[in-house]
Design an enzyme around this catalytic site. Sequence first.
Site: not given
Length: 329
Positions: A113, A194, A197
Amino acid sequence: MSKLRVLSGMQPSGQLTLGNYIGALKNYVKLQHTHDCYFMVVDLHAITVPQDPAALKEQTESVAAVYLAAGIDPNAATVFLQSSVKAHAELGWLLTTLTYMGELERMTQFKDKSEGKESVGAGLFTYPSLMAGDILLYNGDLVPVGEDQRQHLELTRDLAHRFNTRFGETFKIPQGYIPEVGARIMSLDDASKKMSKSNPNAGSYIALLDAPDVIRKKISRAVTDSGREVKFDPQNKPEVSNLISIYTQCTDLSIAEVEAKYEGQGYGPFKKDLAEAVVGLLEPIQQRYREIRESGELYDILRSGRDRAEAAAEATIREVKQKMGFVQL
């Protein structure tokens, strides 16, 4: 014999997807009947990256309402907002002081991230300690985890053991729980990733609240492998295999039955029927979602869940502070 306690939560940092439903929510609904379940919306975790305040509020309410619309019964499970129980932040900080820098630096989620960013908030670095607090606060027995959260659960176990060794037996050592899932749902534009969202391409996922025509369009545009055979072969035909997995999770059909149904027909009819299966699964959830949002009952349910969660959390935080030597007035 008391039920085993399960704790899990989802971030309100975007719309929940079909992957969230198949991989987690369906299992939450089953677990609530056999376990003592605490399901929270982890809004404190969401702010480890910048959030628009209005969007955060809306998404927090939306995720909580989706929990209920998907079938979680607030009388059978405790549904609440993480930030409404102050002990989460308190225990998170106390555990941060027991966490080593090296442990946090090894977290692959932080590396992923923060990659390529000029500046990264300290909260993104330390939030695994907060996550450990979430779990240990309720002395959960089982924590449903995906592959991307295994490191965080291991840190939680290490911190529980460290606290118990230093201050006396306090926390249960939680176990990871891999629910029985028929499939891991992958992205519609890249079956090696995967369904998420957080993917900037909205066409890569089906949001649980997507309108029927949006769902049909996304599935019609989903990437497929070369050829036209509807066959489950994750190694050689990962894209079609992913769509078959979605089909089986949205219907009562097995993989073999899906293959047989579309033998010799190609991808067109298969995708069209798949879209209708997804729409058929989600429409009742969307209808219930609208009813919950319009009824005004959501806040009452979340207050009730907060009160139940607080009762359990306060007992833990009092014991923790007493063992650490804090003066409690």
